[in-house]
Design a protein around this motif. Structure first.
Motif, PDB file in Angstrom:
ATOM      1  N   LEU A   1       3.737   6.015   7.780  1.00 15.17           N
ATOM      2  CA  LEU A   1       4.395   7.260   8.171  1.00 15.17           C
ATOM      3  C   LEU A   1       5.777   6.973   8.761  1.00 15.17           C
ATOM      4  O   LEU A   1       6.736   7.709   8.527  1.00 15.17           O
ATOM      5  CB  LEU A   1       3.529   8.030   9.172  1.00 15.17           C
ATOM      6  N   ARG A   2       5.872   5.876   9.510  1.00  8.07           N
ATOM      7  CA  ARG A   2       7.189   5.526  10.073  1.00  8.07           C
ATOM      8  C   ARG A   2       8.178   5.185   8.970  1.00  8.07           C
ATOM      9  O   ARG A   2       9.336   5.590   8.988  1.00  8.07           O
ATOM     10  CB  ARG A   2       7.045   4.362  11.062  1.00  8.07           C
ATOM     11  N   GLN A   3       7.694   4.425   7.982  1.00  8.91           N
ATOM     12  CA  GLN A   3       8.550   4.072   6.843  1.00  8.91           C
ATOM     13  C   GLN A   3       8.980   5.335   6.093  1.00  8.91           C
ATOM     14  O   GLN A   3      10.123   5.458   5.665  1.00  8.91           O
ATOM     15  CB  GLN A   3       7.792   3.169   5.869  1.00  8.91           C
ATOM     16  N   MET A   4       8.042   6.236   5.924  1.00  6.43           N
ATOM     17  CA  MET A   4       8.332   7.489   5.239  1.00  6.43           C
ATOM     18  C   MET A   4       9.432   8.240   5.989  1.00  6.43           C
ATOM     19  O   MET A   4      10.368   8.760   5.388  1.00  6.43           O
ATOM     20  CB  MET A   4       7.061   8.332   5.183  1.00  6.43           C
ATOM     21  N   MET A   5       9.339   8.280   7.301  1.00  5.05           N
ATOM     22  CA  MET A   5      10.354   8.978   8.102  1.00  5.05           C
ATOM     23  C   MET A   5      11.708   8.305   7.949  1.00  5.05           C
ATOM     24  O   MET A   5      12.734   8.969   7.878  1.00  5.05           O
ATOM     25  CB  MET A   5       9.947   9.008   9.585  1.00  5.05           C
ATOM     26  N   ARG A   6      11.687   6.968   7.893  1.00  5.55           N
ATOM     27  CA  ARG A   6      12.961   6.260   7.683  1.00  5.55           C
ATOM     28  C   ARG A   6      13.601   6.692   6.367  1.00  5.55           C
ATOM     29  O   ARG A   6      14.797   6.859   6.272  1.00  5.55           O
ATOM     30  CB  ARG A   6      12.733   4.753   7.651  1.00  5.55           C
ATOM     31  N   GLN A   7      12.747   6.829   5.369  1.00  8.49           N
ATOM     32  CA  GLN A   7      13.259   7.240   4.058  1.00  8.49           C
ATOM     33  C   GLN A   7      13.879   8.628   4.105  1.00  8.49           C
ATOM     34  O   GLN A   7      14.852   8.904   3.426  1.00  8.49           O
ATOM     35  CB  GLN A   7      12.112   7.275   3.056  1.00  8.49           C
ATOM     36  N   MET A   8      13.265   9.493   4.879  1.00  8.43           N
ATOM     37  CA  MET A   8      13.720  10.877   4.920  1.00  8.43           C
ATOM     38  C   MET A   8      14.928  11.063   5.841  1.00  8.43           C
ATOM     39  O   MET A   8      15.592  12.084   5.807  1.00  8.43           O
ATOM     40  CB  MET A   8      12.582  11.778   5.424  1.00  8.43           C
ATOM     41  N   GLN A   9      15.155  10.066   6.661  1.00  7.47           N
ATOM     42  CA  GLN A   9      16.126  10.212   7.732  1.00  7.47           C
ATOM     43  C   GLN A   9      17.495  10.693   7.282  1.00  7.47           C
ATOM     44  O   GLN A   9      18.083  11.551   7.919  1.00  7.47           O
ATOM     45  CB  GLN A   9      16.288   8.864   8.443  1.00  7.47           C
ATOM     46  N   GLY A  10      17.974  10.126   6.186  1.00  5.14           N
ATOM     47  CA  GLY A  10      19.311  10.482   5.739  1.00  5.14           C
ATOM     48  C   GLY A  10      19.441  11.906   5.218  1.00  5.14           C
ATOM     49  O   GLY A  10      20.539  12.407   5.041  1.00  5.14           O
ATOM     50  N   GLN A  11      18.313  12.554   4.984  1.00  2.00           N
ATOM     51  CA  GLN A  11      18.346  13.844   4.289  1.00  2.00           C
ATOM     52  C   GLN A  11      18.275  15.027   5.239  1.00  2.00           C
ATOM     53  O   GLN A  11      18.217  16.152   4.802  1.00  2.00           O
ATOM     54  CB  GLN A  11      17.160  13.920   3.315  1.00  2.00           C
ATOM     55  N   MET A  12      18.258  14.766   6.539  1.00  2.00           N
ATOM     56  CA  MET A  12      18.035  15.885   7.459  1.00  2.00           C
ATOM     57  C   MET A  12      18.907  15.874   8.677  1.00  2.00           C
ATOM     58  O   MET A  12      19.407  14.848   9.083  1.00  2.00           O
ATOM     59  CB  MET A  12      16.600  15.840   7.935  1.00  2.00           C
ATOM     60  N   ARG A  13      19.007  17.045   9.268  1.00  2.00           N
ATOM     61  CA  ARG A  13      19.720  17.173  10.530  1.00  2.00           C
ATOM     62  C   ARG A  13      18.811  16.738  11.678  1.00  2.00           C
ATOM     63  O   ARG A  13      17.606  16.681  11.523  1.00  2.00           O
ATOM     64  CB  ARG A  13      20.115  18.632  10.764  1.00  2.00           C
ATOM     65  N   GLY A  14      19.429  16.505  12.814  1.00  2.00           N
ATOM     66  CA  GLY A  14      18.711  15.988  13.978  1.00  2.00           C
ATOM     67  C   GLY A  14      17.496  16.780  14.393  1.00  2.00           C
ATOM     68  O   GLY A  14      16.406  16.235  14.528  1.00  2.00           O
TER      69      GLY A  14
ATOM     70  N   GLN B   1       0.831  -1.199   0.000  1.00  2.00           N
ATOM     71  CA  GLN B   1       0.000   0.000   0.000  1.00  2.00           C
ATOM     72  C   GLN B   1       0.868   1.252   0.000  1.00  2.00           C
ATOM     73  O   GLN B   1       0.584   2.217  -0.690  1.00  2.00           O
ATOM     74  CB  GLN B   1      -0.911   0.019   1.228  1.00  2.00           C
ATOM     75  N   LEU B   2       1.937   1.193   0.768  1.00  4.59           N
ATOM     76  CA  LEU B   2       2.818   2.348   0.874  1.00  4.59           C
ATOM     77  C   LEU B   2       3.499   2.617  -0.474  1.00  4.59           C
ATOM     78  O   LEU B   2       3.620   3.758  -0.900  1.00  4.59           O
ATOM     79  CB  LEU B   2       3.861   2.104   1.966  1.00  4.59           C
ATOM     80  N   GLN B   3       3.903   1.547  -1.126  1.00  4.84           N
ATOM     81  CA  GLN B   3       4.530   1.712  -2.446  1.00  4.84           C
ATOM     82  C   GLN B   3       3.536   2.304  -3.436  1.00  4.84           C
ATOM     83  O   GLN B   3       3.883   3.180  -4.220  1.00  4.84           O
ATOM     84  CB  GLN B   3       5.071   0.373  -2.954  1.00  4.84           C
ATOM     85  N   GLN B   4       2.295   1.842  -3.365  1.00  2.51           N
ATOM     86  CA  GLN B   4       1.269   2.384  -4.267  1.00  2.51           C
ATOM     87  C   GLN B   4       1.054   3.865  -4.004  1.00  2.51           C
ATOM     88  O   GLN B   4       0.729   4.609  -4.914  1.00  2.51           O
ATOM     89  CB  GLN B   4      -0.058   1.651  -4.071  1.00  2.51           C
ATOM     90  N   GLN B   5       1.236   4.284  -2.777  1.00 13.21           N
ATOM     91  CA  GLN B   5       1.050   5.698  -2.432  1.00 13.21           C
ATOM     92  C   GLN B   5       2.385   6.447  -2.504  1.00 13.21           C
ATOM     93  O   GLN B   5       2.551   7.491  -1.886  1.00 13.21           O
ATOM     94  CB  GLN B   5       0.424   5.839  -1.034  1.00 13.21           C
ATOM     95  N   GLN B   6       3.328   5.875  -3.236  1.00 14.41           N
ATOM     96  CA  GLN B   6       4.626   6.540  -3.489  1.00 14.41           C
ATOM     97  C   GLN B   6       5.310   6.963  -2.192  1.00 14.41           C
ATOM     98  O   GLN B   6       5.867   8.049  -2.095  1.00 14.41           O
ATOM     99  CB  GLN B   6       4.434   7.783  -4.366  1.00 14.41           C
TER     100      GLN B   6
END
Length: 105
Positions: free
Chosen positions: A61-74, A9-14
């Motif tokens: 939402l947790r998966q999404m945050m994991r994806q974004m994790q590398g792109q941001m400061r603490g 489902q998450l993949q379908q919702q990009q």
């Protein structure tokens, strides 16, 4: 018949791409972005959340945050985490708030 898994489902919702865009704009503060554009991302984000099963939303939402994790400061990440937790409530979907462990998701 069982619906698709949360991951599918998450993949379908990009990977809730619109939610990512919306949160990025929010964290940059007002005036940095076109508000119509931001509202559009928000509406699309809510639509993406609605397309997922209730029990998949927080996981998504947790998966999404994991994806974004590398792109941001603490501290930016901390702010994003807070926003992500409240997104379902803002969109009027349940559960209204997702639990996330800061940094661990």
């Amino acid at each position: 018949m069982q619906g698709e898994s949360c991951r599918e489902q998450l993949q379908q919702q990009q990977y809730l791409r619109h939610c990512q865009n919306y949160m990025r704009q929010q964290s940059q503060g007002p005036g940095r972005f076109d508000e119509d554009n931001q509202m559009q991302h928000f509406q699309q984000c809510c639509r993406q959340l609605r397309q997922m099963d209730r029990e998949c939303r927080c996981e998504g939402l947790r998966q999404m945050m994991r994806q974004m994790q590398g792109q941001m400061r603490g501290e930016e990440m901390q702010e994003m985490t807070e926003m992500a937790m409240d997104l379902p409530g803002e969109c009027g979907v349940r559960p209204q708030r997702c639990q996330m462990r800061s940094g661990g998701y």
